[in-house]
Design an enzyme around this catalytic site. Structure first.
Site, short mmCIF file in Angstrom:
data_model
loop_
_atom_site.label_atom_id
_atom_site.label_comp_id
_atom_site.label_asym_id
_atom_site.label_seq_id
_atom_site.Cartn_x
_atom_site.Cartn_y
_atom_site.Cartn_z
N GLU A 1 54.92 40.32 36.20
CA GLU A 1 53.85 39.38 36.82
C GLU A 1 53.91 38.11 36.80
O GLU A 1 52.92 36.87 36.94
CB GLU A 1 52.10 39.56 36.15
CG GLU A 1 52.48 40.79 36.93
CD GLU A 1 52.67 42.77 36.47
OE1 GLU A 1 53.74 42.44 35.49
OE2 GLU A 1 52.05 43.06 37.07
N PHE B 1 41.08 53.56 33.41
CA PHE B 1 42.94 53.43 33.43
C PHE B 1 43.41 52.06 33.95
O PHE B 1 42.37 51.76 35.13
CB PHE B 1 43.22 54.57 34.13
CG PHE B 1 44.88 54.37 34.67
CD1 PHE B 1 46.23 54.71 33.30
CD2 PHE B 1 45.37 53.66 35.69
CE1 PHE B 1 47.38 54.50 33.42
CE2 PHE B 1 46.92 53.90 35.90
CZ PHE B 1 48.21 54.07 35.05
N GLN B 2 44.06 51.70 33.38
CA GLN B 2 44.51 49.93 33.93
C GLN B 2 42.97 49.12 33.74
O GLN B 2 43.38 48.36 35.05
CB GLN B 2 45.31 50.14 35.24
CG GLN B 2 46.59 51.00 34.79
CD GLN B 2 47.75 50.50 35.74
OE1 GLN B 2 47.42 50.66 36.83
NE2 GLN B 2 48.80 49.77 34.87
N LYS C 1 38.25 47.39 43.00
CA LYS C 1 39.01 48.10 44.14
C LYS C 1 37.80 47.72 45.35
O LYS C 1 38.42 48.77 46.56
CB LYS C 1 39.40 49.00 43.38
CG LYS C 1 40.60 49.81 44.67
CD LYS C 1 41.83 51.26 44.29
CE LYS C 1 41.77 51.22 44.56
NZ LYS C 1 43.28 52.86 44.39
N MET D 1 65.45 24.11 19.41
CA MET D 1 65.22 23.32 19.08
C MET D 1 64.51 23.72 17.29
O MET D 1 63.97 22.71 16.74
CB MET D 1 63.99 23.16 19.83
CG MET D 1 62.77 21.46 19.52
SD MET D 1 63.67 20.33 18.80
CE MET D 1 63.66 19.27 20.86
#
Lengths: 161, 567
Positions: free
Chosen positions: B50, B112-113, B162, B480
C-alpha cells in the site's frame, strides 16, 4: 504571556482532537480548554487559555485558522472582556470551622451546594484571582477535592455614550 | 429503478471528479469497491504494497498536476499508507486516499483489521473524514477533492465503513459546486502589499529570487520566468522548486541550501532584497536561521498564511496564489525604458553572481580508468535524454546529485520527497509518473539503499509494461548517513554498510524486468543507451559507483549558508 482565545468550530466529532492535536503536535501549551455548543447547534465554541510570545501566538492563530473545521479565531488579549470560571470545592468541616467557612462563602458570594456531616461543597464563579483567593482561604481547613471548568470569556459590549 | 450501493456511488463520484486512474490493493473491508471496479471504466493499478500505491498516486499527481487517488483496505492496508500520506502532506501534493473501515457497528470493538486511521492520519492530512452515513458520501467526496486541490494542496483521507459501501441509495445527487464556510483560501494578493513589494524590489541593488515548490504547484513557472527576466533578477530554487525556473537559464544560480551551489548560497547571504516565492524557509534551505540573508529585506509570497513569519520574520508578506500575484506584479511593472535603466543598475551584482558561478561551479573528477562517479552517470543521462525526461529520486546522496547535475527546464519533471525525505519514494513515484505520461522517458535516480525499501513494486511495473528506468547509483552503503559519519562522527561507520544486497541484474531477471550493469566509466554510456531503448518493461541499471564520493558543497547542519564545505 497568557492569552485567552475563543475558537468557533463546526460541531462535529473529532474536532476537539484536531485542535488538541494541533497544540500538542506543534508544541503549543494549553492551560485550560472548555467547549460547548453555541446558539447555532452546528457550531461549538472553544475557549482556550494558552501562553507564548507574539510569534507563537501568531502561529497558533494562523494554524487554528488553517484547520478546515475552524470558522473563526479570536484572541481576547488587549480587548475589554469578561472572564469567568466555575469551581466546585469540597472543604473539610469541623464544629469549630463551620461558621468561618460560611462567612468566607458569604464574602465571596459563593454558594454551599452540598452538605455532609464532614464536608461542605461550595460552588464559586469568578475570574482566576477570585478562585485562587477563596482556595487559599479554604486551604487551612483542608480541601478534599476541587474541580474547575476552565476559563470562558466574552468581549464586553461597547459602552453607550 | 435499480438501487445503487455505496461502492458504486463512490466510483461514480470519482468519475465525476475526472478521475481515470486509481492505485490500490484489495482487502476484506473494500471488497464491495473491488467488486464495483470489476465493471468500472476506472483504470486500477494493482500495487504490491500500500505504501507503493500512495507514492505512485503522489508521483502521478506531481507529474500531471491532477490529484492522485488511492484505494486500500482497513487496518494494515490503511496504516501502510501513512508514510506516503505524510510524504504528500509535507510537499503539499493533492491526493485523495480512500480507506475501507470495519462496519459501523464494529468500530471501537477492536474488530479484525480495525485501525483508527482517521485518528492516526489527523496530523498528516490536510483533512480527513469518517463516512458514517451513505447519504453523506457524495458530499464528502466532493469536499475531499475540493480541499485536496485548492489553497495549499494536500492529501485528504476518506474512511468508509463496509456497511456504508454495501448500503443502497436510489440515485446519486452529486453536487456541482461546493463551498465550505470555514475553508475559504485566499488567491488574490493584497494590492497594497504588491505595490510595497515592487517598490522594494525596484530600489534593491542586489535582489535575489528564491522560488520553491509552490511555484510548481501553482503552475506559475511561466510567470516566474517572466518576472525574473523583466527585472533581471538572479534566481535560485529550493529542491522542490527545481524546474520552476529553467535550469539552463542565464539567471539561474542552481539550488540553494545545505547542498546548494556556492553561487546561490553566497547570493542569498549577500542580497539586500530576497523575494521568496512559494517557499517556506525550511531548515535545509536556511542553515543557521539567525544568519540567513542577514542584509536582506524579505518579501514572501505564499498561499499559506502559516508559512509566513514562521521561521524567518518577513518585511513584506503577500498571502495569495503565486501565479496570481506574479501576474499582478508583472502587470504593475514600470515601462520598458525604466526597466532597462533599472537592469543597468544591477550589472555589478550580476557580475558578482557570474564570478561566483564560474569560480565555484559544481564539479567532480571522472578518471577514465577509475571508479564510476555518480555525477558522471547523471550527466550522461542528461546528455542522452537531452534533458527530456521526468526524473524522480530516492532520498540521500542520489537525490542531491540528481538535483545538482541534471538540469530541469520544465516544471513537474523533477519529483522528489523534499519535506519528509522518504526513502522508497522514488521508484513507485516514477511508476506513477510513467502511468501519467506513458510516452515520456521516466527515470528514477536511486540509491541501492532506498530502492530496496519499495523494490516489490518492480512486479507492478512489469505487470503494466511500464518502461521505468531505474538508475541505481550503487555504492553498497547508505551514502548520505555514511557521509555524515565521515564528517561528524569520526568515520565510525555504524550500520551504514549494506553490501549484503541482491544482485540487481538477477533480481530484474527474476521479476521479468531488464537488468544491466556498469562497473567501469567506459560502460556507463552503453548501459544507459541500452536501458533507454527498452520500451515495454522496467530496466534496472546497476552502476557500481565510487563508495567514497560525497555530496558537495555542504553546509553542516546549524551553520550559516556561507560556511560551506567545498572539497
Amino acid at each position: 504571556m497568557r492569552h485567552t482565545i475563543s475558537v468557533l468550530v463546526t460541531n462535529e466529532f473529532g474536532v476537539l482532537s484536531r485542535i488538541s492535536g494541533l497544540f500538542s503536535g506543534r508544541g503549543f501549551n494549553i492551560e485550560s480548554l472548555s467547549v460547548a455548543e453555541t446558539l447555532d447547534p452546528h457550531v461549538s465554541r472553544m475557549t482556550i487559555v494558552t501562553s507564548g510570545d507574539d510569534k507563537v501566538l501568531e502561529q497558533i492563530t494562523k494554524q487554528l485558522n488553517k484547520l478546515i473545521n475552524v470558522i473563526k479565531v479570536y484572541d481576547f488579549t488587549g480587548e475589554e472582556h469578561i472572564e469567568r470560571e466555575l469551581a466546585l470545592i469540597k472543604v473539610n468541616l469541623t464544629a469549630d470551622s463551620r461558621a468561618e467557612i460560611l462567612s468566607i462563602v458569604d464574602i465571596f458570594r459563593a454558594k454551599v451546594v452540598d452538605v455532609s456531616p464532614r464536608t461542605y461543597t461550595i460552588e464559586i464563579t469568578g475570574d482566576e484571582e477570585k478562585i485562587r483567593a477563596i482556595t487559599d482561604l479554604f486551604r487551612p481547613f483542608g480541601i478534599k477535592e476541587i474541580v474547575r471548568t476552565g476559563r470562558i470569556a466574552m468581549a464586553r459590549s461597547p459602552k453607550q455614550k | 429503478m435499480t438501487k445503487k450501493n455505496g461502492a458504486n456511488i463512490l466510483l461514480e463520484c470519482l468519475i465525476k471528479e475526472g478521475v481515470d486512474t486509481v492505485f490500490g490493493f484489495p482487502g476484506g473491508a473494500v471488497l464491495p469497491i473491488y467488486d464495483a471496479l470489476y465493471d468500472s471504466p476506472l483504470k486500477h493499478i494493482l500495487v504490491r504494497h500500500e505504501q507503493g500505491a500512495v507514492h505512485m498516486a503522489d508521483g502521478y499527481a506531481r507529474a500531471l498536476g491532477k490529484p492522485g487517488v488511492v484505494i486500500v483496505t482497513s487496518g494494515p492496508g490503511a496504516t501502510n499508507t501513512v508514510t506516503g500520506i505524510a510524504t504528500a502532506y509535507m510537499d503539499s501534493i493533492p491526493m485523495v486516499v480512500i480507506t475501507g473501515q470495519v462496519p459501523t457497528a464494529l468500530i471501537g470493538n477492536d474488530a479484525f483489521q480495525e485501525a483508527d486511521i482517521v485518528g492516526i492520519t489527523r496530523p498528516c492530512t490536510k483533512h480527513n473524514y469518517l463516512v458514517k452515513d451513505l447519504k453523506d458520501l457524495p458530499r464528502i467526496i466532493k469536499e475531499s477533492f475540493y480541499i485536496a486541490t485548492t489553497g495549499r494542496p494536500g492529501p485528504v483521507l476518506v474512511d468508509i465503513p463496509k456497511d456504508v459501501l454495501t448500503g443502497t441509495m436510489n440515485e446519486l445527487k452529486y453536487p456541482d459546486k461546493i463551498t465550505i464556510e470555514s475553508y475559504q483560501p485566499n488567491y488574490k494578493g493584497h494590492p497594497g502589499q504588491i505595490k510595497k513589494a515592487l517598490d522594494l524590489i525596484l530600489s534593491a541593488k542586489r535582489p535575489v529570487v528564491y522560488a520553491g515548490g509552490g511555484v510548481v504547484l501553482s503552475n506559475a513557472a511561466h510567470e516566474l520566468t517572466a518576472f525574473a527576466e523583466k527585472l533581471g533578477i538572479p534566481t535560485t530554487t529550493t529542491l522542490m522548486g527545481l524546474g520552476a525556473f529553467p535550469g539552463t537559464h542565464e539567471l539561474f544560480m542552481g539550488m540553494l541550501g545545505m547542498h546548494g551551489t556556492f553561487c546561490a548560497n553566497m547570493a542569498v547571504t549577500n542580497t539586500d532584497c530576497l523575494i521568496a516565492i512559494g517557499a517556506r524557509f525550511d531548515d535545509r534551505v536556511t542553515g543557521k536561521i539567525d544568519e540567513f540573508a542577514p542584509y536582506a529585506k524579505i518579501i514572501h509570497i505564499d498561499i499559506d498564511p502559516t508559512s509566513i513569519s514562521k521561521n524567518v520574520s518577513v518585511d513584506v508578506p503577500i498571502v495569495g496564489d503565486v501565479k496570481d500575484v506574479l501576474k499582478e506584479m508583472v502587470k504593475a511593472l514600470p515601462q520598458a525604458k525604466a526597466l532597462k535603466e533599472h537592469k543597468k543598475g544591477l550589472s555589478e551584482w550580476l557580475g558578482q553572481i557570474n564570478e561566483w558561478k564560474q569560480t565555484h561551479a559544481l564539479s567532480y573528477k571522472q578518471e577514465p580508468n577509475g571508479k564510476i562517479k555518480p555525477q558522471f552517470v547523471i550527466e550522461k543521462l542528461y546528455e542522452l535524454t537531452k534533458g527530456n525526461a521526468i526524473i524522480t529520486t530516492e532520498v540521500g546522496q542520489n537525490q542531491m546529485w540528481a538535483a545538482q547535475f541534471f538540469k530541469y527546464d520544465k516544471p513537474r519533471t523533477f519529483l522528489t520527497s523534499g519535506g519528509l525525505g522518504t526513502m522508497g519514494f522514488g521508484f513507485p513515484a516514477a511508476i506513477g509518473a510513467q502511468i501519467a505520461f506513458p510516452d515520456s522517458t521516466v527515470a528514477v535516480i536511486a540509491g541501492d539503499g532506498s530502492l530496496q525499501m519499495n523494490i516489490q513494486e518492480l512486479a507492478t511495473a512489469v505487470q503494466y509494461k511500464l518502461p521505468v528506468k531505474v538508475v541505481i547509483l550503487n555504492n553498497m552503503v547508505l551514502g548520505m548517513v555514511r557521509q555524515w559519519q565521515e564528517l561528524f562522527f569520526d568515520k565510525r561507520y555504524s550500520h551504514t554498510c549494506i553490501s549484503v544486497a541482491p544482485d540487481f541484474v538477477k533480481l530484474a531477471d527474476a521479476y521479468g524486468a531488464v537488468g544491466l550493469r556498469a562497473k567501469k566509466p567506459s560502460e556507463v554510456e552503453g548501459v544507459l543507451k541500452e536501458g533507454l531503448s527498452v520500451k515495454d518493461r522496467p530496466v534496472l541499471m546497476d552502476f557500481r559507483i565510487d563508495q567514497f564520493e560525497g555530496v558537495y558543497p555542504m553546509v553542516p547542519a546549524g551553520q550559516p549558508l556561507n560556511k560551506m564545505l567545498l572539497v
